[in-house]
Design an enzyme around this catalytic site. Structure first.
Site, PDB file in Angstrom:
ATOM      1  N   CYS A  83       0.870  -1.177   0.000  1.00  0.00           N
ATOM      2  CA  CYS A  83       0.000   0.000   0.000  1.00  0.00           C
ATOM      3  C   CYS A  83       0.903   1.221   0.000  1.00  0.00           C
ATOM      4  O   CYS A  83       1.542   1.534   1.013  1.00  0.00           O
ATOM      5  CB  CYS A  83      -0.915   0.008   1.220  1.00  0.00           C
ATOM      6  SG  CYS A  83      -1.996   1.457   1.290  1.00  0.00           S
ATOM      7  N   CYS A 230      -4.911   5.548  -4.386  1.00  0.00           N
ATOM      8  CA  CYS A 230      -4.184   4.279  -4.271  1.00  0.00           C
ATOM      9  C   CYS A 230      -2.784   4.527  -4.816  1.00  0.00           C
ATOM     10  O   CYS A 230      -2.611   4.762  -6.017  1.00  0.00           O
ATOM     11  CB  CYS A 230      -4.882   3.171  -5.051  1.00  0.00           C
ATOM     12  SG  CYS A 230      -4.001   1.583  -4.987  1.00  0.00           S
TER      13      CYS A 230
END
Length: 295
Positions: A83, A230
């Protein structure tokens, strides 16, 4: 659960952070073990019954030579490999905590390095993109992953087709379109995420190239759904656009939550991501409450 973990105090401090609106609950397990389960993580991550977040982050003592090991869960209680936005947040947190100007963050996908960027931003070296079909991975051999054979909709008039495929610690499929806002990504995202072409499922992005230095991006995140930002998807979209000769090697990626600067450096083949990391608040939670008294 062992007798030892059952006797541990169940209350623990947490931090709430976000990168471009992609928000995280962060627990620090460097001083004590946590007996977490997918059910506990999902309950804490639930925005109606828990604290609420996109991803759930646990900091552990490093497994190797890094400064910390970062365990990442989606809000459904599923562990994931990488992430980018969380890496920026944790990098900023630990630079402040340690006074270091570079932090090595270990993840399942490898070790990432965070360092100060311009104007108070954080830069993360996301490493080299993985571009071979078996590295992404895809279900079948495709030699050129700049555009794989995949479409959704009628054969003679597909809604979307021929995405680029890139792994930036997790698998991504990027569809280049004229208008990223013209599609119902909430509807088609789950279909594409779970397409048989992606044995480990995939993050799905719609990329609109404005010019050689700017991409507009919308993302359906694997296991999490529509997201404001993201980081790994922004990196993947930048790499895919560069491979298709649509942009230069440094590109601004605009997501619903804000901008990320992505640079795929020719010198070392690494992708560098620069963006904001914000601290919201800190508090304390009781793991026992989220485990039905069984933490």
């Amino acid at each position: 659960m062992t007798a030892e973990t059952a006797q541990m105090p169940s209350r623990i401090g947490f931090r709430k952070m976000n990168g471009l609106g992609n928000d995280f609950v962060v627990l620090d397990a460097r001083a004590r073990d946590l007996d977490l389960t997918p059910e506990i993580v999902a309950a804490i991550s639930n925005r109606e019954t828990g604290i609420g977040c996109d991803q759930f982050i646990v900091l552990e003592n490093p497994h190797g030579d890094g400064d910390v090991f970062m365990e990442i869960w989606n809000n459904t209680g599923e562990r994931v490999e990488a992430c980018g936005n969380a890496t920026r947040c944790i990098g900023g947190l630990l630079m402040q905590e340690t006074g270091k100007d570079e932090i090595a963050i270990e993840t399942v996908a490898g070790t990432l390095r965070a360092m100060p960027g311009p104007d108070g931003l954080i830069t993360v070296d996301m490493g080299e993109p993985r571009l071979e079909w078996h590295q992404i991975p895809l279900a079948e051999e495709i030699r050129d992953t700049r555009g794989i054979e995949l479409q959704i909709g009628p054969i003679d008039a597909p809604i979307l087709h021929t995405p680029a495929a890139v792994n930036m610690g997790n698998p991504h499929a990027i569809f280049f379109v004229k208008d990223a806002g013209a599609y119902n990504l909430a509807q088609i995202g789950p279909l594409l995420e779970n397409h048989p072409m992606f044995p480990e499922r995939a993050n799905i992005s719609l990329a609109e190239v404005e010019d050689r230095s700017h991409i507009i991006l919308r993302v359906w995140e694997r296991g999490a759904g529509l997201t404001k930002a993201c980081g790994t998807a922004a990196c993947a979209a930048g790499v895919a656009a560069i491979r298709k000769k649509l942009t230069d090697r440094m590109v601004r990626v605009t997501l619903p939550g804000g901008d990320l600067l992505i640079e795929w450096r020719e010198a070392d083949n690494h992708v560098y991501m620069t963006g904001a990391a914000e601290f919201h608040y800190e508090g304390e939670l009781d793991l026992a409450e989220y485990a039905g008294g069984a933490a």
